[in-house]
Design a protein around this motif. Structure first.
Motif, PDB file in Angstrom:
ATOM      1  N   TYR A 116       2.332   4.518   3.328  1.00  0.00           N
ATOM      2  CA  TYR A 116       0.906   4.702   3.051  1.00  0.00           C
ATOM      3  C   TYR A 116       0.359   5.656   4.097  1.00  0.00           C
ATOM      4  O   TYR A 116       0.319   5.341   5.280  1.00  0.00           O
ATOM      5  CB  TYR A 116       0.192   3.352   3.107  1.00  0.00           C
ATOM      6  CG  TYR A 116      -1.299   3.416   2.845  1.00  0.00           C
ATOM      7  CD1 TYR A 116      -1.779   3.756   1.582  1.00  0.00           C
ATOM      8  CD2 TYR A 116      -2.211   3.103   3.846  1.00  0.00           C
ATOM      9  CE1 TYR A 116      -3.147   3.797   1.330  1.00  0.00           C
ATOM     10  CE2 TYR A 116      -3.577   3.138   3.606  1.00  0.00           C
ATOM     11  CZ  TYR A 116      -4.042   3.477   2.346  1.00  0.00           C
ATOM     12  OH  TYR A 116      -5.394   3.513   2.108  1.00  0.00           O
ATOM     13  N   THR A 120       1.223   5.770  -1.045  1.00  0.00           N
ATOM     14  CA  THR A 120       0.577   7.062  -1.304  1.00  0.00           C
ATOM     15  C   THR A 120       1.353   7.772  -2.415  1.00  0.00           C
ATOM     16  O   THR A 120       1.064   7.578  -3.584  1.00  0.00           O
ATOM     17  CB  THR A 120       0.496   7.903  -0.019  1.00  0.00           C
ATOM     18  OG1 THR A 120      -0.369   7.225   0.907  1.00  0.00           O
ATOM     19  CG2 THR A 120      -0.124   9.273  -0.299  1.00  0.00           C
ATOM     20  N   LEU A 167       2.823  -1.474   4.361  1.00  0.00           N
ATOM     21  CA  LEU A 167       2.510  -0.059   4.205  1.00  0.00           C
ATOM     22  C   LEU A 167       3.818   0.680   3.905  1.00  0.00           C
ATOM     23  O   LEU A 167       4.584   0.998   4.811  1.00  0.00           O
ATOM     24  CB  LEU A 167       1.846   0.493   5.472  1.00  0.00           C
ATOM     25  CG  LEU A 167       0.644  -0.281   6.011  1.00  0.00           C
ATOM     26  CD1 LEU A 167      -0.015   0.489   7.152  1.00  0.00           C
ATOM     27  CD2 LEU A 167      -0.365  -0.596   4.919  1.00  0.00           C
ATOM     28  N   LEU A 170       0.846  -1.190   0.000  1.00  0.00           N
ATOM     29  CA  LEU A 170       0.000   0.000   0.000  1.00  0.00           C
ATOM     30  C   LEU A 170       0.884   1.244   0.000  1.00  0.00           C
ATOM     31  O   LEU A 170       1.844   1.331   0.779  1.00  0.00           O
ATOM     32  CB  LEU A 170      -0.921   0.022   1.222  1.00  0.00           C
ATOM     33  CG  LEU A 170      -2.262  -0.727   1.099  1.00  0.00           C
ATOM     34  CD1 LEU A 170      -2.046  -2.193   0.757  1.00  0.00           C
ATOM     35  CD2 LEU A 170      -3.077  -0.600   2.374  1.00  0.00           C
ATOM     36  N   GLY A 194      -2.810   1.996  -4.142  1.00  0.00           N
ATOM     37  CA  GLY A 194      -2.521   3.362  -3.725  1.00  0.00           C
ATOM     38  C   GLY A 194      -3.780   4.169  -3.486  1.00  0.00           C
ATOM     39  O   GLY A 194      -4.845   3.842  -4.027  1.00  0.00           O
TER      40      GLY A 194
END
Length: 328
Positions: free
Chosen positions: A174, A99, A171, A97, A126
């Protein structure tokens, strides 16, 4: 504490809390001669989660029949039931995951491409589309579940994690908090990296917090995710000296810390995949420290720099004084 090995079948039950859930599931297992070796259950914000590790070696049905029966029971009870047999984990699947920050995802892909990652990265999810080109470079499916403000659709997230049969969720910076519904479904299967030496400076802007508090040593932490923000069991940490320039900015710490974030995260992933760490009473420990070469803290060379004296009550004068009093 039962030492859970990969010879056991794992059954996870998640859904709205209701009476009798545990009894219904355990009764079904008993009727099929399945022995429960370990059971952990909790309720958070109305969400029930139970994880069981069971011995299916003497069960009186096939694996397919057990899956079917548990799925039927789950539908009757209004809960999700996931079954994972030992053979299902021969090649583990990682869902990453992200961003917008690329450094951790890039490190994961590089380790995977070089064969240093004992698992497959089979999906990147994402809440912004920024890192889709990096996923495309490695021919890994990318799914954007965020709206125009980056708010994720967690129902879609859960569907994707189930579709890609994720064994481990990473993560990789994330920048959203996972709900209990996600965390409970994947208890001890979600690893996050945070830019501070937790438990110091949890939450957002950790590097800025470090500067504002005037710390001399900052760092990063890879940890298992729980429903308490940045308070999950710590796996690995890395530390670095904070520059002493008066004009040091958070971005300066970020440039130092990001390679260490990737390094700590990769080591935590590796330890998890090799089943070298266990969680007990909220802390991680090596399962077999005598046989492991892993170092969960700072490099062992640091031990040589730590002085061994003085220690309270062991100074030469105190020891001589105590001997004198004893002689008298």
């Amino acid at each position: 504490m039962v030492v859970v090995t990969r010879e056991f079948t794992e059954i996870t039950v998640v859904g709205e809390d209701d009476t009798g859930l545990i009894a219904e599931v355990t009764s079904l297992l008993f009727e099929r001669s399945i022995n429960i070796e370990d059971l952990d259950q909790a309720v958070r914000e109305g969400v029930f989660r139970m994880t069981m590790h069971v011995d299916t070696s003497d069960m009186v049905c096939t694996e397919g029949k057990l899956r079917e029966d548990l799925n039927d029971l789950g539908e009757d009870l209004g809960v999700d039931v996931k079954v994972r047999f030992p053979a299902d984990r021969e090649t583990q699947q990682i869902a990453v995951l992200v961003t917008k920050e690329s450094h951790c995802l890039e490190a994961i892909f590089e380790a995977w491409a070089s064969g240093d990652l004992d698992a497959d990265v089979n999906v990147v999810i994402g809440n912004h589309p920024d890192l889709e080109p990096l996923a495309e470079k490695y021919d890994v499916p990318f799914h954007n579940i965020g709206d125009e403000n980056g708010n994720p659709d967690e129902e879609q997230l859960l569907e994707l994690l189930a579709e890609y049969d994720a064994d481990l969720i990473v993560l990789a910076r994330y920048m959203r908090i996972l709900s209990p519904s996600v965390v409970f479904r994947y208890e001890s299967q979600i690893i996050n990296v945070h830019p501070s030496l937790l438990p110091a400076f949890p939450g957002a802007e950790a590097y800025l917090q470090a500067l504002e508090e005037g710390v001399r040593i900052a760092g990063v932490t890879a940890h298992y995710v729980t429903t308490d923000l940045d308070q999950g069991p710590i796996i690995t940490q890395r530390a670095f000296n904070v520059p002493q320039d008066s004009d040091t900015e958070p971005e300066d710490l970020r440039k130092i810390g990001q390679p260490l974030e990737a390094e700590a995260l990769l080591e935590a992933i590796d330890l998890h995949l090799r089943d070298e760490v266990a969680v007990h009473r909220g802390r991680t420990k090596l399962r077999n420290p005598e046989e492991s070469s892993a170092q969960l803290g700072a490099p062992k060379e640091l031990n040589d720099l730590v002085p061994d004296r003085p220690i309270d009550g062991l100074g030469e004068f105190v020891a001589e004084h105590e001997e004198t009093e004893a002689d008298d």
